[in-house]
Design an enzyme around this catalytic site. Structure first.
Site, short mmCIF file in Angstrom:
data_model
loop_
_atom_site.label_atom_id
_atom_site.label_comp_id
_atom_site.label_asym_id
_atom_site.label_seq_id
_atom_site.Cartn_x
_atom_site.Cartn_y
_atom_site.Cartn_z
N THR A 98 0.82 -1.20 0.00
CA THR A 98 0.00 0.00 0.00
C THR A 98 0.86 1.26 0.00
O THR A 98 2.02 1.22 0.44
CB THR A 98 -0.90 -0.02 1.26
OG1 THR A 98 -1.41 1.29 1.49
CG2 THR A 98 -0.12 -0.41 2.52
N ASP A 99 0.26 2.38 -0.41
CA ASP A 99 0.98 3.66 -0.34
C ASP A 99 1.07 4.17 1.11
O ASP A 99 1.82 5.10 1.40
CB ASP A 99 0.32 4.71 -1.25
CG ASP A 99 -1.16 4.96 -0.95
OD1 ASP A 99 -1.72 4.29 -0.05
OD2 ASP A 99 -1.76 5.81 -1.63
N GLU A 100 0.31 3.53 2.02
CA GLU A 100 0.29 4.04 3.40
C GLU A 100 1.63 3.84 4.11
O GLU A 100 1.89 4.46 5.13
CB GLU A 100 -0.84 3.39 4.19
CG GLU A 100 -2.17 3.62 3.51
CD GLU A 100 -3.39 3.42 4.39
OE1 GLU A 100 -3.28 3.54 5.61
OE2 GLU A 100 -4.45 3.14 3.82
N TYR B 108 -1.51 -0.40 11.13
CA TYR B 108 -1.69 -1.08 9.84
C TYR B 108 -0.51 -0.79 8.92
O TYR B 108 0.13 -1.70 8.39
CB TYR B 108 -3.00 -0.62 9.17
CG TYR B 108 -3.08 -0.98 7.70
CD1 TYR B 108 -3.12 -2.30 7.27
CD2 TYR B 108 -3.08 0.03 6.71
CE1 TYR B 108 -3.18 -2.63 5.91
CE2 TYR B 108 -3.13 -0.29 5.36
CZ TYR B 108 -3.18 -1.62 4.96
OH TYR B 108 -3.23 -1.94 3.62
N LYS C 73 2.41 -3.31 7.40
CA LYS C 73 2.63 -3.50 5.96
C LYS C 73 4.06 -3.12 5.59
O LYS C 73 4.70 -3.79 4.78
CB LYS C 73 1.64 -2.66 5.14
CG LYS C 73 0.20 -3.12 5.18
CD LYS C 73 -0.03 -4.51 4.62
CE LYS C 73 0.15 -4.58 3.12
NZ LYS C 73 -0.23 -5.94 2.61
N1 LIG Z 1 -8.17 -1.93 -0.09
C1 LIG Z 1 -7.27 -1.06 -0.51
O1 LIG Z 1 -7.62 0.08 -0.84
C2 LIG Z 1 -5.81 -1.44 -0.61
C3 LIG Z 1 -4.92 -0.55 -1.21
C4 LIG Z 1 -3.57 -0.94 -1.36
C5 LIG Z 1 -3.14 -2.16 -0.90
N2 LIG Z 1 -4.03 -3.00 -0.29
C6 LIG Z 1 -3.54 -4.32 0.15
O2 LIG Z 1 -4.19 -5.28 -0.66
C7 LIG Z 1 -4.38 -6.50 0.06
C8 LIG Z 1 -5.84 -6.92 0.05
O3 LIG Z 1 -6.62 -5.87 0.62
P1 LIG Z 1 -8.21 -5.96 0.64
O4 LIG Z 1 -8.71 -4.57 0.65
O5 LIG Z 1 -8.67 -6.89 -0.38
O6 LIG Z 1 -8.43 -6.58 2.08
P2 LIG Z 1 -9.62 -7.49 2.65
O7 LIG Z 1 -9.61 -7.24 4.11
O8 LIG Z 1 -10.86 -7.29 1.87
O9 LIG Z 1 -9.12 -8.97 2.35
C9 LIG Z 1 -8.12 -9.60 3.08
C10 LIG Z 1 -8.27 -11.09 2.89
O10 LIG Z 1 -7.18 -11.74 3.58
C11 LIG Z 1 -7.70 -12.82 4.35
N3 LIG Z 1 -6.80 -13.04 5.47
C12 LIG Z 1 -6.61 -12.23 6.56
N4 LIG Z 1 -5.71 -12.77 7.40
C13 LIG Z 1 -5.28 -13.93 6.81
C14 LIG Z 1 -4.35 -14.92 7.19
N5 LIG Z 1 -3.66 -14.83 8.33
N6 LIG Z 1 -4.15 -15.98 6.36
C15 LIG Z 1 -4.86 -16.09 5.20
N7 LIG Z 1 -5.77 -15.19 4.81
C16 LIG Z 1 -5.98 -14.11 5.60
C17 LIG Z 1 -9.09 -12.38 4.77
O11 LIG Z 1 -9.92 -13.47 5.13
C18 LIG Z 1 -9.56 -11.66 3.51
O12 LIG Z 1 -10.15 -12.55 2.61
C19 LIG Z 1 -3.85 -6.22 1.48
O13 LIG Z 1 -2.54 -6.72 1.55
C20 LIG Z 1 -3.85 -4.70 1.59
O14 LIG Z 1 -2.86 -4.26 2.47
C21 LIG Z 1 -5.35 -2.68 -0.13
#
Ligand SMILES: NC(=O)c1ccc[n+]([C@@H]2O[C@H](COP(=O)([O-])OP(=O)(O)OC[C@H]3O[C@@H](n4cnc5c(N)ncnc54)[C@H](O)[C@@H]3O)[C@@H](O)[C@H]2O)c1
Length: 337
Positions: free
Chosen positions: A124-126, A151, A155
């Site tokens: 993430t950009d965070e 968070y 990350k």
């Molecule tokens: N949502 C955003 O805007 C955004 C932006 C940039 C990066 N990201 C990154 O993208 C990735 C996905 O984000 P998202 O928004 O889809 O999140 P989300 O919370 O919707 O999905 C996370 C998934 O990971 C699973 N999970 C959690 N802990 C786990 C573990 N210990 N073992 C196996 N599975 C596990 C959860 O059950 C869920 O299905 C993350 O790494 C997040 O940091 C998200």
């Protein structure tokens, strides 16, 4: 033909990625490995359940034995699994360290043992911290890390581990750090789906502080195509930032959603601010555009309209998620000023 292990594939971005990949690479095989936390939802993948090239294993990335088994025959790992919500990390940081830091380390070890051809880590950009509201500065691949929430810190730690496994053990890694995503299957506690679903229910929309927190928003399908480019053309050991060159204050996003739904501004309700709230994030995506030839397909307004439509047409999907646990969290989180 490739065999991919997608961790966290039942979440928002992971499930969109699985759809995207099966559509664009129908001969590849996908194993979705997910712990199914509160944000993991197999309903997101109902339409691919019977696809012979898709399978699901329930498991934790921090479970060394199980993840090693799941990695048998896999050549590419894409690590989406994470605790992903800043607000929840402020209420309770522990699960963020266990999954995002320890889990990533366990997964990296297992991927090393399995001799995978590529380990792609989603970040993430965070991790870069906050930019000033009045500056034109943007994050680049060389911006120093300065995470400011549990968070973001977890990350950042996972990104450092991934890079360390490249330098120390030669694990063929790539990393992408993306702006905020939005689109279908986004759990309704994050800003855009929260606003859309509350308005559809005739409820107020909580806005933190002065509402002038600026974020960059990328349609999730464009994030998926960015990851695809990194997998296909990215250089091992490198990091790529994925963004769309737009940024908007939260309040403007909410006003746009209200307009799209023909609702009233009276639904906006200012609530107590998030502690340590980062003012602004913005990404300079020049590297992925120039070196890998990626570009986003959707502009923000077009994608926002598509997203609003999706939530209008999938009320069953999100209404089930707004249950008692959700309500308990919601009450703890949003304190009316
Ligand atoms: N949502 C955003 O805007 C955004 C932006 C940039 C990066 N990201 C990154 O993208 C990735 C996905 O984000 P998202 O928004 O889809 O999140 P989300 O919370 O919707 O999905 C996370 C998934 O990971 C699973 N999970 C959690 N802990 C786990 C573990 N210990 N073992 C196996 N599975 C596990 C959860 O059950 C869920 O299905 C993350 O790494 C997040 O940091 C998200």
């Amino acid at each position: 033909m490739s065999k991919l292990l997608i961790t966290g594939g039942a979440g928002f971005i992971g499930s969109n990625f699985i759809h995207y990949w099966l559509n664009n690479h129908p001969d590849d095989q996908i194993v979705n490995y997910d712990k199914l936390t509160y944000s993991g939802n197999l309903e997101n993948l109902k339409d691919v359940e019977s696809n012979k090239n898709y399978s699901f294993t329930r498991g934790d990335i921090a479970d060394a034995k199980k993840i090693s088994k799941a990695l048998e025959g896999i050549d590419t790992v894409i690590n989406f699994a994470a605790e992903s919500h800043v607000d929840r990390s402020i209420l309770d940081p522990a699960p963020f360290i266990l999954t995002n830091v320890v889990g990533t380390q366990v997964l990296l070890d297992a991927a090393r043992d399995a001799k995978v051809k590529r380990f792609h880590h989603i970040s993430t950009d965070e991790v870069f911290g906050a930019l000033q509201l009045d500056s034109k500065e943007k994050f680049t691949e060389t911006t120093p890390y300065n995470p400011r929430s549990p968070y973001a810190a977890s990350k950042a730690a996972s990104d450092h581990l991934v890079r360390a496994y490249f330098h120390t053990y030669g694990l063929p890694v790539t990393i992408s750090n993306c702006a905020n995503n939005f689109g279908p299957y986004h759990y309704p506690e994050k800003l855009i789906p929260l606003a859309i679903t509350n308005i559809l229910e005739g409820k107020k929309v909580p806005v933190y502080g002065d509402g002038l927190y600026v974020r960059e928003w990328l349609y999730v399908e464009d994030h998926c195509s960015g990851i695809e480019k990194v997998l296909e053309k990215g250089k091992v050991g490198e990091t790529y930032l994925i963004g769309i060159d737009m940024d908007l204050p939260n309040i403007e996003i909410i006003t746009k959603i209200i307009k799209l739904l023909g609702a009233s501004d009276d639904l906006i309700e200012y609530v107590k601010d998030r502690p340590g709230h980062d003012r602004r994030y913005a990404i300079d995506a020049a590297k992925i555009k120039k070196e890998l030839g990626w570009k986003p397909r959707y502009d923000f307004d077009e994608a926002l309209a598509l997203t609003v439509k999706w939530y209008q047409n999938h009320q069953d999907w999100w209404q089930k998620l707004k249950n008692k646990n959700y309500e308990d969290y919601y009450k703890k989180q949003y304190i009316i000023r």
